[in-house]
Enzyme design. Structure first.
Site, short mmCIF file in Angstrom:
data_model
loop_
_atom_site.label_atom_id
_atom_site.label_comp_id
_atom_site.label_asym_id
_atom_site.label_seq_id
_atom_site.Cartn_x
_atom_site.Cartn_y
_atom_site.Cartn_z
N CYS A 244 -11.27 -0.83 -30.32
CA CYS A 244 -12.57 -0.45 -30.87
C CYS A 244 -13.50 0.07 -29.77
CB CYS A 244 -13.18 -1.67 -31.51
SG CYS A 244 -13.31 -3.01 -30.32
N GLU A 245 -12.95 0.77 -28.78
CA GLU A 245 -13.81 1.29 -27.71
C GLU A 245 -13.48 2.76 -27.47
OE1 GLU A 245 -14.41 -1.03 -24.24
OE2 GLU A 245 -13.87 -2.91 -25.26
N TYR B 239 -9.12 2.29 -13.51
CA TYR B 239 -9.17 2.97 -12.20
C TYR B 239 -9.32 4.49 -12.34
CZ TYR B 239 -6.80 -1.35 -10.72
OH TYR B 239 -6.46 -2.66 -10.49
N ARG C 131 -4.63 0.84 -16.51
CA ARG C 131 -4.91 1.60 -15.28
C ARG C 131 -5.73 2.88 -15.51
NH1 ARG C 131 -1.91 3.50 -11.93
NH2 ARG C 131 -2.79 2.65 -10.02
N GLY D 154 0.79 -1.24 0.00
CA GLY D 154 0.00 0.00 0.00
C GLY D 154 0.81 1.27 0.00
N TYR E 79 1.63 -3.11 -12.15
CA TYR E 79 0.24 -3.38 -12.53
C TYR E 79 -0.08 -2.83 -13.93
CZ TYR E 79 0.03 -4.16 -7.51
OH TYR E 79 0.26 -4.60 -6.23
N GLU F 55 4.75 -5.71 2.48
CA GLU F 55 4.66 -6.34 1.15
C GLU F 55 4.41 -5.31 0.05
OE1 GLU F 55 1.17 -8.70 1.76
OE2 GLU F 55 2.27 -10.32 2.71
N PRO F 56 5.34 -4.42 -0.20
CA PRO F 56 5.10 -3.40 -1.22
C PRO F 56 5.21 -3.96 -2.64
CG PRO F 56 7.32 -3.21 -0.36
CD PRO F 56 6.66 -4.31 0.43
N GLY F 57 4.34 -3.50 -3.51
CA GLY F 57 4.45 -3.80 -4.93
C GLY F 57 4.78 -2.51 -5.67
N1 LLP Z 1 -0.13 -7.60 -0.24
C1 LLP Z 1 -1.35 -8.01 -0.62
C2 LLP Z 1 -2.02 -9.08 0.15
C3 LLP Z 1 -1.98 -7.43 -1.73
O1 LLP Z 1 -3.20 -7.82 -2.10
C4 LLP Z 1 -1.31 -6.41 -2.45
C5 LLP Z 1 -1.92 -5.79 -3.61
C6 LLP Z 1 -0.01 -6.02 -2.03
C7 LLP Z 1 0.54 -6.63 -0.92
C8 LLP Z 1 0.79 -4.97 -2.75
O2 LLP Z 1 0.13 -3.73 -2.73
P1 LLP Z 1 0.88 -2.42 -3.31
O3 LLP Z 1 2.06 -2.14 -2.40
O4 LLP Z 1 1.31 -2.73 -4.67
O5 LLP Z 1 -0.13 -1.36 -3.24
N2 LLP Z 1 -3.89 -3.20 -9.68
C9 LLP Z 1 -4.02 -2.13 -8.72
C10 LLP Z 1 -3.37 -2.48 -7.40
C11 LLP Z 1 -3.93 -3.76 -6.84
C12 LLP Z 1 -3.25 -4.20 -5.59
C13 LLP Z 1 -3.69 -5.58 -5.23
N3 LLP Z 1 -3.07 -6.08 -4.05
C14 LLP Z 1 -3.43 -0.84 -9.32
O6 LLP Z 1 -2.95 -0.88 -10.43
O7 LLP Z 1 -3.53 0.21 -8.69
#
Ligand code: LLP
Length: 422
Positions: A345-346, A319, A315, A235, A374, A276-278
């Site tokens: 086509c949208e 979103y 995205r 997050g 993402y 758990e950052p993505g």
């Molecule tokens: N841990 C869990 C259990 C999660 O479900 C997620 C993301 C993360 C960690 C990593 O979250 P982050 O640090 O990346 O915010 N597709 C969307 C984001 C979906 C996130 C899903 N879960 C976007 O493009 O904004």
């Protein structure tokens, strides 16, 4: 001087990734393509590690954000841990050489088959419903597990990525903890971890602390005698719009460390703190490049057509997300307002609406920023256009990670996927 807001920086009126000139890259490689700055991503990881200064902190990169295997290998060599959500993610991570105990498995609505498959791989399970907990407990009595709770806080940069609150499908409600303890006791499960993930792109840090506190409040050494770690999910927000105020993660880390230290003192022993950052690790280390092939002036509305669309980067459409765009071909052009469209086509297939950009001409390259997280991982082949190619800049060298297959190859592949002979 480069800061950690984006891997692309400008010198004069030219843009660079490391020492590579962005315009030359666009002219060298066939568009559309993704490009990732691996060193920048490692720097983001290191920065977070430095900020989260509690001694026993581990960072599990959420590989759903970007599972490019070349990037993952570089991450593995840098000591990353991984957050995974499906059996295939677990299998890919193991094949790439990640250690079993560097992997956390957090599936939502897990099937029995998935549970058994992943259990065989020997990674840590994070269980997010009472139904699954019952089934897991019966099948694997006596094992060690992590429990995903719902922190009862609603936060995240849009509704679709908010994962807390009692109307939400994720996690076990805090009020159901007595039921968790009962199941665990009946089957001798050792609860070694407790997890929560509140949402993605959280800008209000008070919400993050609220979630942390809500979870820590239920933990005590009598009910949770085997606890080793508490996982506070991902997050961490990145600046998609350069005008957004950056979040001070150094300050956040210091406060989170203090909060956790106080908790551990009360609990009676030192535990590990996981995140758990993505997005934070990979979003601003990636970009997506498209080329302009059509411009229409519809009664003053400037409509720009490009050679990609939402199937490749969804995205903005899905979103309403803002992605900053640079016209690297004409950075000194006179600014105008443009609608930047994709080629499907949208009519909703729009990367950016009424965006002020230096004059756009046919053939110009547009660099869509913050495309490391993402974007490719959420891409599809809708309208039957092959996935874009992917390049990685590592130690100032450009590595071809994945080539785009040709139109003819894609058509062939579809026939073969469906078992139809040519
Ligand atoms: N841990 C869990 C259990 C999660 O479900 C997620 C993301 C993360 C960690 C990593 O979250 P982050 O640090 O990346 O915010 N597709 C969307 C984001 C979906 C996130 C899903 N879960 C976007 O493009 O904004």
């Amino acid at each position: 001087m480069q800061n950690l807001n984006n891997s692309i920086y400008n010198r004069g009126n030219e843009y660079f990734i490391q020492e590579q000139n962005m315009k030359s890259l666009c002219e060298t490689y066939e568009t559309p393509f993704y490009m990732y700055d691996a060193n920048y991503m490692l720097k983001k990881y290191d920065s977070l590690k430095k900020y989260l200064c509690w001694n026993n902190t581990k960072i599990f990169y959420a590989m759903k954000a970007n599972y490019n295997p070349h990037l993952l290998k570089i991450m593995r060599d840098h000591g990353f841990y991984l957050d995974t959500v499906s059996p295939s993610e677990v299998m890919l991570a193991l094949k790439l050489g990640f250690e079993r105990d560097h992997i956390m498995f957090t599936a939502n609505n897990m099937t029995d088959e998935e549970m058994n498959q992943v259990k065989e791989q020997g990674v840590m399970f994070n269980i997010d419903s009472l139904v699954r907990l019952e089934k897991y407990a019966k099948e694997y009595a006596g094992s060690a597990i992590c429990i995903r709770v719902n922190p009862n806080v609603i936060a995240g940069e849009n509704e679709k990525v908010q994962t807390g609150g009692d109307q939400c499908k994720f996690g076990i409600l805090l009020s159901d903890i007595p039921k968790v303890l009962k199941i665990a006791k009946q089957h001798n499960l050792r609860i070694v971890g407790v997890h929560e993930h509140t949402g993605s792109g959280i800008s209000d840090l008070t919400k993050v602390f609220k979630s942390m506190n809500n979870v820590l409040d239920i933990l005590n050494p009598i009910d949770f005698p085997d606890l080793k770690f508490v996982d506070f999910g991902g997050g961490f927000k990145v600046q998609y719009d350069p005008n957004e105020k950056p979040i001070d993660y150094a300050e956040f880390g210091a406060k989170a460390g203090q909060l956790f230290q106080n908790f551990c003192m009360g609990y009676g022993r030192e535990l590990e703190m996981y995140f758990e950052p993505g997005k934070y690790i990979v979003a601003d280390g990636g970009c997506f490049v498209v080329q302009v092939n059509t411009i229409k002036n519809n009664n003053g509305r400037l409509i720009v057509g490009t050679n990609s669309g939402f199937p490749h980067l969804i995205r903005p459409v899905f979103y309403g997300a803002y992605h900053h765009i640079i016209n690297v071909s004409n950075p000194e052009g006179t600014p105008h307002k443009y609608d930047i469209y994709g080629n499907t086509c949208e009519s909703g297939d729009c990367f950016a609406c009424e965006r002020e950009l230096p004059e756009i001409r046919i053939g110009d390259y547009l660099v869509i920023q913050n495309a490391g997280a993402y974007c490719r991982s959420m891409a599809s082949e809708y309208n039957l256009r092959a996935f874009p190619s992917e390049y990685i800049v590592y130690n100032n060298e450009v590595i071809t990670s994945k080539k785009r297959i040709s139109n003819a190859e894609l058509a062939e592949r579809i026939l073969s996927d469906y078992g139809i002979e040519d």
